[in-house]
Design a protein around this motif. Structure first.
Motif, PDB file in Angstrom:
ATOM      1  N   MET A 194       2.207   1.714  -3.423  1.00 13.22           N
ATOM      2  CA  MET A 194       1.180   2.195  -4.344  1.00 13.22           C
ATOM      3  C   MET A 194       0.917   3.690  -4.140  1.00 13.22           C
ATOM      4  O   MET A 194       0.765   4.439  -5.114  1.00 13.22           O
ATOM      5  CB  MET A 194      -0.104   1.384  -4.172  1.00 13.22           C
ATOM      6  N   VAL A 195       0.890   4.133  -2.887  1.00 15.84           N
ATOM      7  CA  VAL A 195       0.682   5.555  -2.615  1.00 15.84           C
ATOM      8  C   VAL A 195       1.853   6.362  -3.151  1.00 15.84           C
ATOM      9  O   VAL A 195       1.670   7.400  -3.794  1.00 15.84           O
ATOM     10  CB  VAL A 195       0.482   5.791  -1.095  1.00 15.84           C
ATOM     11  N   ASN A 223       3.913   5.509  -5.534  1.00 15.83           N
ATOM     12  CA  ASN A 223       3.883   5.429  -6.993  1.00 15.83           C
ATOM     13  C   ASN A 223       2.814   6.371  -7.568  1.00 15.83           C
ATOM     14  O   ASN A 223       3.049   7.060  -8.566  1.00 15.83           O
ATOM     15  CB  ASN A 223       3.627   3.984  -7.430  1.00 15.83           C
ATOM     16  N   SER A 224       1.649   6.422  -6.928  1.00 17.92           N
ATOM     17  CA  SER A 224       0.586   7.334  -7.383  1.00 17.92           C
ATOM     18  C   SER A 224       1.021   8.782  -7.260  1.00 17.92           C
ATOM     19  O   SER A 224       0.757   9.598  -8.139  1.00 17.92           O
ATOM     20  CB  SER A 224      -0.687   7.117  -6.563  1.00 17.92           C
ATOM     21  N   ARG A 225       1.687   9.090  -6.172  1.00 15.64           N
ATOM     22  CA  ARG A 225       2.167  10.461  -5.963  1.00 15.64           C
ATOM     23  C   ARG A 225       3.193  10.838  -7.025  1.00 15.64           C
ATOM     24  O   ARG A 225       3.147  11.923  -7.603  1.00 15.64           O
ATOM     25  CB  ARG A 225       2.772  10.579  -4.569  1.00 15.64           C
ATOM     26  N   GLN A 265       3.504   9.553 -10.002  1.00 17.29           N
ATOM     27  CA  GLN A 265       2.816   9.669 -11.282  1.00 17.29           C
ATOM     28  C   GLN A 265       2.086  11.014 -11.381  1.00 17.29           C
ATOM     29  O   GLN A 265       2.130  11.680 -12.419  1.00 17.29           O
ATOM     30  CB  GLN A 265       1.834   8.519 -11.447  1.00 17.29           C
ATOM     31  N   MET A 266       1.437  11.435 -10.290  1.00 13.77           N
ATOM     32  CA  MET A 266       0.733  12.711 -10.287  1.00 13.77           C
ATOM     33  C   MET A 266       1.712  13.876 -10.448  1.00 13.77           C
ATOM     34  O   MET A 266       1.450  14.812 -11.205  1.00 13.77           O
ATOM     35  CB  MET A 266      -0.040  12.878  -8.975  1.00 13.77           C
ATOM     36  N   GLN A 321       2.745  14.076 -14.018  1.00 16.50           N
ATOM     37  CA  GLN A 321       1.668  14.595 -14.854  1.00 16.50           C
ATOM     38  C   GLN A 321       1.542  16.113 -14.696  1.00 16.50           C
ATOM     39  O   GLN A 321       1.389  16.839 -15.684  1.00 16.50           O
ATOM     40  CB  GLN A 321       0.356  13.915 -14.485  1.00 16.50           C
ATOM     41  N   GLN A 329       0.829  -1.202   0.000  1.00 16.19           N
ATOM     42  CA  GLN A 329       0.000   0.000   0.000  1.00 16.19           C
ATOM     43  C   GLN A 329       0.866   1.256   0.000  1.00 16.19           C
ATOM     44  O   GLN A 329       0.574   2.213  -0.716  1.00 16.19           O
ATOM     45  CB  GLN A 329      -0.932  -0.004   1.213  1.00 16.19           C
TER      46      GLN A 329
END
Length: 147
Positions: free
Chosen positions: A20-21, A23-25, A27-28, A31, A17
């Motif tokens: 994943m957090v 990795n999401s950060r 990626q954001m 972007q 988890q």
């Protein structure tokens, strides 16, 4: 034995988890950075276009001024200078846009609007949601498969 296995699985789940957090950060952030670079490139293109347009408009304005001045002096009619007034406003605007502080003033005004008049920025039907985008995608996919 089951307790140790359960504890190990919980630790693995927590690590997954956290990954994943993170990795999401990441990626954001990428972007956001990409969108900002695209915005900067678009603004640079707009300023470059203004500077190029100014070259052509400056040449036109110079020729028009010479022609109008020659015609006004030859015919002794000062009324022929009237078209130079709006043309000079356009020239001043283009100079301000290409080399002046117009972009800074526009940015400042946009920031003021975002703070003081935020209600004017609302999109019709509100901000798009995942559900509304997915619904439109399904409709489009359905239309595409019918053809």
């Amino acid at each position: 034995m089951g307790f140790l296995m359960s504890k190990s699985m919980d630790q693995n789940l927590k690590k997954q988890q956290e990954f994943m957090v993170l990795n999401s950060r990441l990626q954001m952030e990428r972007q956001i950075q990409m969108q900002n670079q695209m915005r900067e490139r678009q603004m640079a293109m707009q300023i470059a276009w203004s500077r190029e347009f100014l070259n052509y408009y400056g040449a036109f304005f110079s020729l028009a001024t010479l022609g109008i001045t020659a015609g006004a002096l030859r015919r002794k009619r000062p009324g022929l200078f009237v078209p130079l007034v709006p043309l000079s406003f356009i020239l001043a605007y283009q100079i301000d846009l290409a080399y002046g502080s117009l972009m800074h003033r526009i940015k400042g005004e946009a920031e003021d609007i975002m703070v003081a008049e935020h209600d004017r920025l609302a999109l019709p039907h509100g901000t798009p949601t995942f559900e509304s985008i997915e619904k439109a995608r399904r409709v489009q996919a359905h239309l595409f498969t019918e053809k």
